[in-house]
Design an enzyme around this catalytic site. Structure first.
Site, PDB file in Angstrom:
ATOM      1  CG  ASP A 223      -1.931  -1.086   1.267  1.00  0.00           C
ATOM      2  OD1 ASP A 223      -2.109  -1.742   0.228  1.00  0.00           O
ATOM      3  OD2 ASP A 223      -2.558  -1.300   2.324  1.00  0.00           O
ATOM      4  CB  ALA A 224       3.642   2.347   1.190  1.00  0.00           C
TER       5      ALA A 224
END
Ligand SMILES: *[C@@H]1O[C@H](CO)[C@@H](O)[C@H](O)[C@H]1NC(C)=O
Ligand SMILES: *[C@@H]1O[C@H](CO)[C@@H](O)[C@H](O)[C@H]1NC(C)=O
Ligand SMILES: *[C@@H]1O[C@H](CO)[C@@H](O)[C@H](O)[C@H]1NC(C)=O
Ligand SMILES: *[C@@H]1O[C@H](CO)[C@@H](O)[C@H](O)[C@H]1NC(C)=O
Ligand SMILES: *[C@@H]1O[C@H](CO)[C@@H](O)[C@H](O)[C@H]1NC(C)=O
Length: 422
Positions: A223-224
């Site tokens: 998610d990053a």
């Protein structure tokens, strides 16, 4: 963490009502993900940290740390991953086995992904063994560490950050819990822990000899951006490089579950480092063909364990280990050529969402460099030996080239084992 006495008390009451026996019995519902049930289970979860000192031929401890969805070049160019690459061996032809995430994690401990082509809630039948069975057979301690898993042995689908609601822990990145042979065993569940427990085990010098580490969904780049994962790894791993409780003839494998561009090849940036890597190999590159099955094969070769009789038996052992165990390294000679093989979709199987195929039978008779299949596996499956599709091939099947028929040869064995006899 969102945690209040109110919620806690309510949870205990709810559990007591549902399970009248006693509130100290193991989690009434270990797959529940609502905070009340999770906090109740957290309060009584069983955690164990057994240790062992079984000498390996090259390393005495194996630690793998998995990151997410990044193309080889992006990871190689990130400053922190570059930092660690300079401290070890870069494996420049290490491939994932399919897309998406979950089947890759499954493959790395079970030797196959059984057609899984998504990230659903999966429980692999109890008669499928994993690397855990091989390690326990040799009395080698093991542990799985999952960042932000709420309690040891949690079996839920996910656990979100209780302050922000963001993804944190996900079952699909926890390889051991996917297998009923692990999840149906309270003792094994107690060795699937979070990173808080890792730090405790480290301090107490109680880390096991085999470890699988999954950062949370932010820390692992899911998610990053990759830089977030790099920074996480630097913070986590750099202090361990000089920690005597961690570096005990230890070999660390940093890898990725898959690369991010489906139409391209599925190569995963991977580095081996640690005090088990000799100085003359630091900063070098190894271009042999490896994949997630090499993780199991290398552990088997190092500790001379039995095998699973699945794709672990054909996989290349990492060359720094193979040269001390006399395992032969092979090159991909299949059709299509490696350059035209994408490993980007799953072949049919019991977990495939559209194309079912029967549960494959391990090759119970194959021998790799003297290593035989775990007796328990042989006993369970030998009567179906003729149906095995695991022929000791390096060239694993793909969706474009699915497993077919049975192995040539009298016992479902095409002779690769002969080549491997040491
Ligand atoms: C393995 O377990 C599956 C699922 O329970 C079952 O269908 C299959 O028959 C079992 N096979 C063997 C050989 O035990
Ligand atoms: C980690 O697991 C332990 C053992 O089950 C539990 O007590 C602890 O609360 C967990 N830590 C976090 C941050 O969830
Ligand atoms: C993930 O882990 C990092 C530290 O390792 C932490 O800062 C973060 O809060 C965790 N969870 C999420 C959702 O980012
Ligand atoms: C896998 O790769 C092939 C060849 O590049 C491509 O044609 C196919 O669309 C890809 N499959 C998926 C699911 O992306
Ligand atoms: C994914 O990996 C392949 C094979 O190693 C590489 O050629 C490709 O460039 C990667 N994808 C991207 C977008 O970099």
């Amino acid at each position: 963490m969102r945690f209040s006495t109110g919620i806690y008390t309510a949870a205990l009451v709810a559990v007591a009502a549902a399970a009248p026996k006693s509130s100290s019995t193991p989690a009434a519902n270990p797959t529940a993900t609502d905070p009340a049930a999770v906090y109740a289970a957290q309060a009584t979860a069983k955690t164990e940290s057994p240790t062992s000192h079984v000498k390996g031929k090259v390393f005495d401890r194996f630690v793998t740390i998995w990151f997410e969805n990044t193309d080889f070049q992006s990871a190689a160019a990130e400053a922190n991953f570059e930092f660690f690459a300079k401290k070890g061996i870069t494996l420049e032809n290490y491939f994932a086995v399919t897309h998406p995430s979950e089947p890759n994690y499954m493959a790395a401990v079970g030797g196959d992904y059984f057609g899984l082509n998504g990230d659903p809630f999966i429980a692999v039948p109890e008669n499928v063994s994993t690397v855990v069975d091989l390690l326990e057979d040799k009395k080698i301690s093991w542990g799985v560490y999952q960042e932000d898993m709420p309690y040891s042995g949690f079996q839920g689908f996910s656990w979100v950050n209780q302050k922000t609601g963001k993804n944190d822990y996900v079952r699909k990145h926890n390889p051991a819990v996917l297998f009923n042979s692990v999840a149906n065993d309270a003792d094994r569940l107690s060795k699937i822990k979070n990173l808080t427990m890792f730090q405790q085990d480290l301090k107490a010098n109680k880390l096991p000899q085999w470890m699988f580490i999954t950062p949370n969904m932010t820390s692992d780049a899911h998610d990053a951006p990759i830089g977030t994962a790099g920074a996480w790894l630097r913070t986590f791993l750099e202090p361990l490089l000089n920690d005597k409780n961690f570096m005990q003839n230890t070999m660390v494998l940093i890898t990725f579950d898959e690369n991010s561009s489906y139409p391209k090849q599925n190569r995963a940036f991977s580095v081996l480092l640690g005090d088990a890597i000799p100085k003359n190999l630091v900063g070098t590159t190894d271009s042999n063909f490896y994949n997630h099955y090499s993780e199991i094969a290398t552990v088997e070769a190092n500790w001379d364990t039995h095998t699973l009789g699945r794709y672990d038996v054909g996989a290349n052992v990492f060359s720094n280990v193979a040269k001390h165990t006399n395992d032969k390294l092979r090159s991909w000679t299949g059709t299509p050529a490696l350059a035209d093989t994408t490993f980007n979709a799953s072949y049919p199987g019991i977990f495939h969402s559209t194309t079912w195929a029967p549960q494959p039978v391990p090759n119970t008779l194959i021998k790799v460099n003297g290593r035989t299949v775990l007796p328990k596996i042989r006993k369970q499956w030998v009567s179906q030996q003729k149906k095995t599709v695991y022929c000791g091939q390096l060239e694993i099947p793909t969706s474009a080239n699915p497993p077919k028929g049975t192995c040539p040869g009298p016992s479902g064995n095409d002779g690769h084992s002969q080549q491997h006899h040491g």
